[in-house]
Design an enzyme around this catalytic site. Sequence first.
Site, PDB file in Angstrom:
ATOM      1  N   LYS A  14      -4.800 103.103 -11.962  1.00 19.41           N
ATOM      2  CA  LYS A  14      -3.913 102.105 -11.333  1.00 19.41           C
ATOM      3  C   LYS A  14      -4.049 100.767 -12.025  1.00 19.41           C
ATOM      4  CE  LYS A  14      -7.281  99.580  -9.168  1.00 19.41           C
ATOM      5  NZ  LYS A  14      -7.681  98.242  -9.555  1.00 19.41           N
ATOM      6  N   ASP A 141      -9.944 102.011  -2.846  1.00 18.77           N
ATOM      7  CA  ASP A 141      -8.855 102.379  -3.762  1.00 18.77           C
ATOM      8  C   ASP A 141      -8.565 103.880  -3.759  1.00 18.77           C
ATOM      9  OD1 ASP A 141      -8.758  99.732  -4.507  1.00 18.77           O
ATOM     10  OD2 ASP A 141      -9.645 100.028  -6.491  1.00 18.77           O
TER      11      ASP A 141
END
Length: 322
Positions: A14, A141
């Site tokens: 990401k 996350d």
Amino acid sequence: MSAAPAVTVRVPAKVNAQLAVGGLRPDGFHDLANVFLAVGLYDEVTAAPADELTLTVSGPDAAQVPLDRGNLAARAAEALAARHGVEPDVRLHIAKDIPVAGGMAGGSADAAGALLACDALWGTGASRAELLGICAELGSDVPFSLVGGAALGRGRGERLTPLDVGGTFHWVFAVADGGLSTPAVYRECDRLREVSGGGATTADVPDPEPSAALLDALAAGDTDALAAALTAGGSSNDLQAAAVSLRPSLADTLAAGTGAGALAAVVSGSGPTCAFLARDAASADALATALTASGTCRSARPATAPAAGATILPAERGVTAH
Ligand code: ATP
């Protein structure tokens, strides 16, 4: 006896298109407005039948990845097994391509990948909601690594709302030699806020809010508008100054990318990977070549966003764990 076939899951890295960091909470965390974009750099996690939990890692950064039970992939397997009352017997292999400690959520990706792979291998049949719940326990996350695409993360980043993205964005990621510790970067962010005289607690720092201009740019698939939103007020990443403070050479990397034609340059999450927005695939390739030649990073890799979340690969594509 016929063993179940190995299961391989591909999981994306990401980048934070925005990382707005609130004040330090009494529990030591910070509230975030975290605009996640999954990018097309991937780890592959393979789960194969075994008599006990074992873990191997391959790839250029493999030596930096812990192989003990502290590895997030192993913890994910154990968490799923514990919930379903089975033994965490699995041979896990991580083919690692996401930079380690690079601010691209590589460990989180491996946790999400291991969870999905073990669920398929063991036939535990966990619901999406259950998998997301385990992900949130493993790390802020990790839920996003499972779902991919684009999402706004609130709380510590784990409370996700999917976001619309109206096109493909072309990025280049400059990978540094050596990682940065995420907790150390948050501590430096707090320290910089204190020395600037503004204070670092929730009483001192405004609540983090997503940028409307940035969300509009993503929804419209508008590269120029995204570039403007990424660099409004200096950077859309509130951790950028802290990462540069701890690793001053990142300023050279960011400047090299801007000098080579990047539309925007930001530190990715807690760094030290730097992310550069390019107009199209050809520009991204040229930018990656220029960044590599600049000597300000170890390597520079083009990748597009958004990318799909954790995905089970077809059996014939799956690699055998070694
Ligand atoms: P984030 O962007 O989520 O802050 P990061 O990309 O900066 O994370 P990771 O690659 O996830 O960092 O690694 C952070 C630390 O986590 C590593 O230094 C390592 O000690 C530990 N770790 C545990 N499991 C893994 C894993 N599977 N892969 C990489 N690192 C792992």
